[in-house]
Design an enzyme around this catalytic site. Structure first.
Site, mmCIF file in Angstrom:
data_model
loop_
_atom_site.group_PDB
_atom_site.id
_atom_site.type_symbol
_atom_site.label_atom_id
_atom_site.label_comp_id
_atom_site.label_asym_id
_atom_site.label_seq_id
_atom_site.Cartn_x
_atom_site.Cartn_y
_atom_site.Cartn_z
ATOM 1 C CG ASP A 147 -1.723 1.205 1.432
ATOM 2 O OD1 ASP A 147 -1.988 1.868 0.409
ATOM 3 O OD2 ASP A 147 -2.108 1.505 2.581
ATOM 4 C CG ASN A 149 -3.243 5.269 -0.993
ATOM 5 O OD1 ASN A 149 -3.231 4.190 -0.401
ATOM 6 N ND2 ASN A 149 -4.185 5.600 -1.848
ATOM 7 C CG ASP A 151 -6.073 2.988 0.548
ATOM 8 O OD1 ASP A 151 -5.143 2.159 0.672
ATOM 9 O OD2 ASP A 151 -6.706 3.130 -0.519
ATOM 10 C CG ASP A 155 -1.456 1.652 -3.649
ATOM 11 O OD1 ASP A 155 -0.262 1.401 -3.880
ATOM 12 O OD2 ASP A 155 -1.838 2.357 -2.678
ATOM 13 C CG ASP A 224 -6.748 -12.747 -13.313
ATOM 14 O OD1 ASP A 224 -7.535 -13.492 -13.906
ATOM 15 O OD2 ASP A 224 -6.140 -13.056 -12.276
ATOM 16 C CG ASP A 325 -11.353 -16.070 -13.298
ATOM 17 O OD1 ASP A 325 -10.602 -16.318 -12.343
ATOM 18 O OD2 ASP A 325 -12.594 -16.038 -13.204
ATOM 19 C CD GLU A 383 -8.988 -20.426 -12.078
ATOM 20 O OE1 GLU A 383 -8.958 -20.602 -10.859
ATOM 21 O OE2 GLU A 383 -9.889 -19.762 -12.641
ATOM 22 C CG HIS A 454 -6.000 -15.433 -6.072
ATOM 23 N ND1 HIS A 454 -5.438 -16.014 -7.194
ATOM 24 C CD2 HIS A 454 -7.306 -15.250 -6.355
ATOM 25 C CE1 HIS A 454 -6.378 -16.160 -8.107
ATOM 26 N NE2 HIS A 454 -7.524 -15.704 -7.634
ATOM 27 C CG ASP A 455 -8.614 -18.766 -6.167
ATOM 28 O OD1 ASP A 455 -9.060 -17.745 -5.622
ATOM 29 O OD2 ASP A 455 -8.649 -18.953 -7.400
HETATM 30 C C1 NOJ Z 1 -11.096 -18.099 -10.159
HETATM 31 C C2 NOJ Z 1 -10.380 -17.031 -9.405
HETATM 32 O O1 NOJ Z 1 -9.051 -17.413 -9.238
HETATM 33 C C3 NOJ Z 1 -11.111 -16.831 -8.108
HETATM 34 O O2 NOJ Z 1 -10.410 -16.004 -7.224
HETATM 35 C C4 NOJ Z 1 -12.466 -16.285 -8.421
HETATM 36 O O3 NOJ Z 1 -13.213 -16.209 -7.239
HETATM 37 C C5 NOJ Z 1 -13.218 -17.164 -9.416
HETATM 38 N N1 NOJ Z 1 -12.408 -17.612 -10.495
HETATM 39 C C6 NOJ Z 1 -14.348 -16.404 -10.030
HETATM 40 O O4 NOJ Z 1 -13.857 -15.405 -10.859
#
Ligand code: NOJ
Length: 672
Positions: A147, A149, A151, A155, A224, A325, A383, A454-455
């Site tokens: 970050d 700034n 908040d 960013d 993405d 995605d 993905e 991130h999932d």
């Molecule tokens: C896969 C993404 O990696 C995930 O973070 C997202 O929630 C779902 N697709 C829906 O876009």
């Protein structure tokens, strides 16, 4: 004609010098041109109830489905090669499983298998060099990276301030999770405007500067691409609701229902039915993800044209490619038929067989490739949840011109488990998975190598939560990822050995999936049990602030972070690890550097040694002039060495002193 019979002599399959490549490529093209269309794609006949198990296994979808089933049942592939089993006609299997599965399950299976009429051709033609095969990617989740700034939200300027860090680490390409304008129901995976930057992240000028700064450092940037769905706040969807006569109504998947219930039984990945009701239209609209992520109708040519235009717009800015995605979900079966009950129960989601490998998937991928990607020679990685190796071949083989690579997820859980189970991941399965792909994916395809994004929760925590093993385990995972054949994708924080977070209560959760699941679970169990289950698989573990230093908020922000972190950053942070030669971060750096200097680790052949030996993963990577040997102990026990690597030069180890046996999670790289 089997693939095996087609293989050229072994010497032709070895690592190929780049200078010989054009000749080899010409020869391969010549061979291909001599084949008939049928032998090239190995077209297959439609399957029916008289088809035998072996015919089903020869179908790419059938292969991947059966392969997964065998894994879940802890059975070997040999079972399918057994002469009695392989010659069983499907109708016999139906009769045998009548009570447990029912014929409608097999009807659905046959329909699914018959979507695919082609068979991948595993051309062993030598690997064609490409920039994206030689790089190490780094995934940034912008909200949690840096970050600038105060908040409390990461960013673009924050990212710019850390580019030198990434360059020093050896990263050559960055994948940015979505930074487009979004109401953030799913942290940017719900896009409101594909042509604007999310206010919290900065401006388009900031983005242009970021791109320039990335390129100035000789790195690449991929974005993405979230086009299975848009936000319900996207003007297309808004228009569809307000003005049902407009063309935008056809941009989404609206349906009437015969009664008060949704039009079919499909469920959302984020809990509950996959449908929203719109009173003003007396119609329902499909959303496979959150209630604010509305699925686009890819069968509508206008949708596809608009998406192609948007892709070209970003590529003409100089972006180097995209991560696509859930791209395998874009083509849904006509009429959106009801999901099969057995499949729904097995998978935990209803309807999935109608879209995870839909009838027009190849057509749509080929189209966006030729119309949008190809003019810019842009890179694509899809993905593709649920897609196994044979299907991946059909999606990525270079002669098919669809995607360059995919993220397949079959290795993220040990068979028999799902993300929300609390269990210890078995690295022996990871080994089996990698060996299978290394040996069988073929030269026309190229694999992505990753354990985190991130999932998913952090890999170290999945394997062994004992803090005593955190460091050697982090390094072992790095060793495997950076010495195998494929393109490594490192997720932010992985390079400092990040682990899952000690979230204290459900109010700490930020992710829509975790929050919805928690709400669903407390209906049936105690709050404590519900929270425990959510914590096992929550995506929030990967989304806490990047741990830059031991200063306030891990050096991520001067403000209040949008998601909590725990005490871990005081000991485990970038600043500390930069100073410590023996740190996980320095191990990553050395490995990345070494990989870059030795092409044998990229294009070289792979040979596993003593494959069946439990807890031991050893392999050679052989190039034209160089050869490397990797030995890993996949367990927390001390084990005997496979081969005594005498005469080999030790390049890198996660232990400082040599020893006779392999210590817990020991990983060594040798030059042979
Ligand atoms: C896969 C993404 O990696 C995930 O973070 C997202 O929630 C779902 N697709 C829906 O876009």
């Amino acid at each position: 004609m089997s693939d095996k019979e087609n293989l050229p002599a072994k010497e032709h399959r070895e690592y190929i010098k780049p200078e010989n490549l054009s000749t080899i490529k010409e020869r391969a093209e010549e061979l291909v041109s001599q084949m008939t269309e049928d032998s090239f794609y190995m077209k297959q006949n439609k399957l029916n109830y008289n088809s035998k198990i072996k015919d089903i296994y020869a179908n790419p979808i059938g292969h991947d489905v059966l392969y997964k089933l065998l894994l879940q049942l802890n059975k070997s592939e040999k079972l399918i090669r057994n002469p009695i089993i392989k010659n069983l006609p499907l109708k016999t299997v139906v009769a045998l499983t009548k009570k447990s599965l029912g014929k409608d399950f097999f009807d659905v299976l046959l329909e699914l298998l018959n979507i695919e009429s082609e068979h991948p051709y595993t051309l062993q033609k030598g690997i064609e060099p490409k920039w994206w095969k030689e790089v190490v990617f780094y995934q940034i989740y912008p909200r949690s990276f840096m970050d600038s700034n105060g908040d409390g939200i990461g960013d673009l300027k924050g990212i710019i301030s850390k580019l030198d860090y990434l360059k020093e680490l050896g990263v050559d390409a960055i994948w940015l999770s979505p930074i487009y304008d979004s109401p953030n129901d799913d942290n940017g995976y719900d896009i409101r405007d594909y042509y604007a930057i999310m206010g919290e992240f900065g401006t388009m000028e900031d983005f242009d500067r970021l791109l320039e700064e990335v390129h100035n450092r000789g790195m690449k940037l991929i974005m993405d691409l979230v086009v299975n769905h848009t936000s319900d706040e996207h003007p297309w969807f808004q228009e569809a609701i307000k003005n049902p006569g407009s063309k935008y109504k056809e941009y989404y998947l609206f349906q009437k229902s015969k009664d008060k219930n949704p039009p079919n039984n499909w469920t959302s990945f984020f809990s509950g039915p996959a449908w929203n009701y719109y009173k003003e239209l007396d119609e329902w609209a499909l959303h496979l993800f959150s209630k604010k992520q509305m699925d686009l109708n890819w069968d509508n040519e206008n949708v596809r044209k608009d998406i192609q235009q948007m892709i070209s717009w970003w590529l003409s800015k100089g972006v180097d490619g995209f991560r696509l995605d859930v791209i395998n979900y874009i083509s849904k079966r006509e009429g959106l038929p009801w999901g099969n009950k057995t499949v729904g129960e097995l998978m935990g989601y209803y309807g999935i067989e109608n879209y995870y490998y839909g009838p027009n998937l190849h057509k749509y991928l080929k189209e966006i490739r030729s119309e949008a990607f190809e003019p810019f020679k842009a890179f694509s990685v899809g993905e593709t949840p649920g897609v196994g190796m044979e299907m991946s071949k059909l999606l990525t083989a270079d002669y098919r011109q669809e995607l360059d690579m995919v993220f397949s997820f079959d290795h993220l859980e040990t068979p028999g488990h799902v993300r929300f189970n609390d269990y210890e991941y078995d690295l022996n399965y990871l080994k089996e998975y990698f060996i299978h792909w290394m040996e069988d994916y073929g030269d026309a395809c190229w694999m992505s190598l990753f354990y985190e994004n991130h999932d998913n929760p952090r890999m170290i925590s999945k394997v062994n939560k004992n803090p005593a093993y955190r460091k050697p385990l982090a390094k072992l995972l790095a060793m495997i990822q950076l010495t195998l054949k494929g393109t490594p994708f490192i997720f932010q924080g992985q390079e400092i050995g990040s682990v899952n977070k000690a979230f204290q209560s459900a109010t700490d959760l930020r992710d829509v999936e975790s929050i919805n699941l928690y709400k669903e679970l407390i209906e049936k169990s105690s709050a404590e049990d519900a929270f425990r289950e959510v914590l096992s698989g929550s995506r929030d573990h990967a989304r806490t602030p990047m741990q830059w230093s031991d200063k306030k908020n891990a050096g991520f922000t001067e403000g209040i972070p949008w998601i909590v972190t725990d005490e871990d950053y005081k000991q485990w942070n970038v600043e500390k690890q930069l100073e410590n030669e023996d740190s996980v971060l320095n191990f990553y750096r050395q490995l990345i550097q070494f990989r870059k200097e030795h092409k044998a680790l990229i294009y070289g052949s792979f040979e596993a040694v003593n494959k069946k030996r439990k807890d031991s993963f050893t392999y050679y990577r052989r190039g034209e002039k160089e050869e490397f040997y990797v030995e890993c102990n996949l367990s927390s026990n001390t084990i005997k060495r496979n081969t005594l690597a005498s005469g080999y030069e030790l390049i890198l180890s996660n232990y400082s002193e040599p020893a006779k046996d392999l210590r817990p999670y020991e990983a060594n790289l040798y030059k042979v």
